[in-house]
Design an enzyme around this catalytic site. Sequence first.
Site, PDB file in Angstrom:
ATOM      1  N   TYR A  96       0.830  -1.214   0.000  1.00  0.00           N
ATOM      2  CA  TYR A  96       0.000   0.000   0.000  1.00  0.00           C
ATOM      3  C   TYR A  96       0.864   1.264   0.000  1.00  0.00           C
ATOM      4  O   TYR A  96       0.580   2.229  -0.708  1.00  0.00           O
ATOM      5  CB  TYR A  96      -0.951   0.028   1.199  1.00  0.00           C
ATOM      6  N   ARG A 134       1.346   6.554  -7.022  1.00  0.00           N
ATOM      7  CA  ARG A 134       0.229   7.455  -7.297  1.00  0.00           C
ATOM      8  C   ARG A 134       0.659   8.912  -7.103  1.00  0.00           C
ATOM      9  O   ARG A 134       0.393   9.769  -7.945  1.00  0.00           O
ATOM     10  CB  ARG A 134      -0.940   7.109  -6.373  1.00  0.00           C
ATOM     11  N   TYR A 192      -1.076  13.189   6.532  1.00  0.00           N
ATOM     12  CA  TYR A 192      -0.660  12.159   7.490  1.00  0.00           C
ATOM     13  C   TYR A 192       0.833  12.306   7.745  1.00  0.00           C
ATOM     14  O   TYR A 192       1.609  12.568   6.820  1.00  0.00           O
ATOM     15  CB  TYR A 192      -0.912  10.758   6.922  1.00  0.00           C
ATOM     16  N   ARG A 224     -11.477  13.610   1.784  1.00  0.00           N
ATOM     17  CA  ARG A 224     -12.451  12.780   2.518  1.00  0.00           C
ATOM     18  C   ARG A 224     -13.773  12.669   1.785  1.00  0.00           C
ATOM     19  O   ARG A 224     -14.485  11.678   1.908  1.00  0.00           O
ATOM     20  CB  ARG A 224     -12.678  13.340   3.919  1.00  0.00           C
ATOM     21  N   GLU A 258     -14.166  -0.740   6.433  1.00  0.00           N
ATOM     22  CA  GLU A 258     -14.132   0.570   5.767  1.00  0.00           C
ATOM     23  C   GLU A 258     -15.433   0.734   4.984  1.00  0.00           C
ATOM     24  O   GLU A 258     -15.959  -0.227   4.426  1.00  0.00           O
ATOM     25  CB  GLU A 258     -12.916   0.627   4.825  1.00  0.00           C
TER      26      GLU A 258
HETATM   27  C1  3EB Z   1      -7.736   6.167   5.881  1.00  0.00           C
HETATM   28  O1  3EB Z   1      -8.572   6.864   6.434  1.00  0.00           O
HETATM   29  C2  3EB Z   1      -8.181   4.826   5.375  1.00  0.00           C
HETATM   30  O2  3EB Z   1      -5.257   5.687  -0.321  1.00  0.00           O
HETATM   31  O3  3EB Z   1      -6.892   6.256  -1.647  1.00  0.00           O
HETATM   32  C3  3EB Z   1      -9.285   5.321   2.617  1.00  0.00           C
HETATM   33  C4  3EB Z   1      -9.692   5.825   1.383  1.00  0.00           C
HETATM   34  C5  3EB Z   1      -7.971   4.981   2.821  1.00  0.00           C
HETATM   35  C6  3EB Z   1      -8.767   5.994   0.338  1.00  0.00           C
HETATM   36  C7  3EB Z   1      -6.466   5.887  -0.546  1.00  0.00           C
HETATM   37  C8  3EB Z   1      -7.052   5.156   1.777  1.00  0.00           C
HETATM   38  C9  3EB Z   1      -7.444   5.669   0.538  1.00  0.00           C
HETATM   39  O4  3EB Z   1      -6.547   6.502   5.779  1.00  0.00           O
HETATM   40  C10 3EB Z   1      -7.509   4.413   4.129  1.00  0.00           C
END
Ligand code: 3EB
Length: 323
Positions: free
Chosen positions: A135, A142, A194, A207, A316
Amino acid sequence: MLDEAVRVDRCGLKVEPGRRPDERALLRFALDAPRAGAAGCGLEWLGGDLGEESWIVETDVRSGRSGDIDWRRAGDLLFLALERTDDPAADPRQAVESAYEHLLAMADEAGCRQLLRAWNYLPAINAGEGDGERYRRFCLGRAAALEQAGYGAGELCAGTAIGSDEPRLRIYLLCAPSAGVNIENPRQVSAYHYPRRYGPRSPSFARATALAGPDGSALLMISGTASVVGHRTVHAGDAAAQLEELIRNLESLLAESAGKLDRPGLATFDETSLLRVYVRRAADWPAVERRLAERWPGVRLAGLRGDVCRSDLLVEIEAVSRS
Ligand code: 3EB
């Protein structure tokens, strides 16, 4: 606020359960089984009442294929679908970067540079240690392609990244000439901010992304949402507690969206809402399904077995809602 967003009202974009004819559907997702002509996740179907999902429009849909990318176009909206074999034992960085390079170049050539929604499915998403995790390598590829194409943090869109059991990389992109409205969750650090501990490049998604729909309505596309508060996973190992935290995250994001977009009706899910639920362990599905039906009666649910992109996350949920 939506006034500045891409106006898809001329296309009349709506997302509905079930199958619609090809000429009305900008895109269809077949969730309960693979179907020709429909996008799929490559994940095992666990249950629910959302076996298929159609993103329908009122304008004509044109379609074609360029290289190994399928495209569908309706008015200002462009949907791109890429599927390639992907070795679960290999480092996915290069493959992902090159896939995104092709997709972004196609979007640009079509005059649809702005990203509205992205779905990513790839095998063995949690394989590999530390920064070698697939990941994290996916995120690197990406991010590199997006950076190379000149995209900034404000130009990301709602996203999903889930691990499958089939050796295939699937990337689906919805794009347009102008952007939607991105919404962040007050309970969560924006994923693109992050801290370093989660990987060398932070995940490239917003989001939620909202579009102006028909008759003054708003179409809200919510990213995969998990039991993450701030930037931390909470309730590791406990699916029921993760689900409660996830519900609080969705409630918070819905309230924020309703406020920002001035659409009070978006504050809760209702019978127009379609939820795609990914659980790491199939055995958790029945309890998850019961709880969601209790919390939001009438929503349509698709249960799928998939690996969430942090190995300590068990569930999720992504959603589409309108008001
Ligand atoms: C998170 O909140 C969960 O890498 O495109 C959720 C939706 C998550 C999309 C992405 C990752 C992605 O971090 C992980």
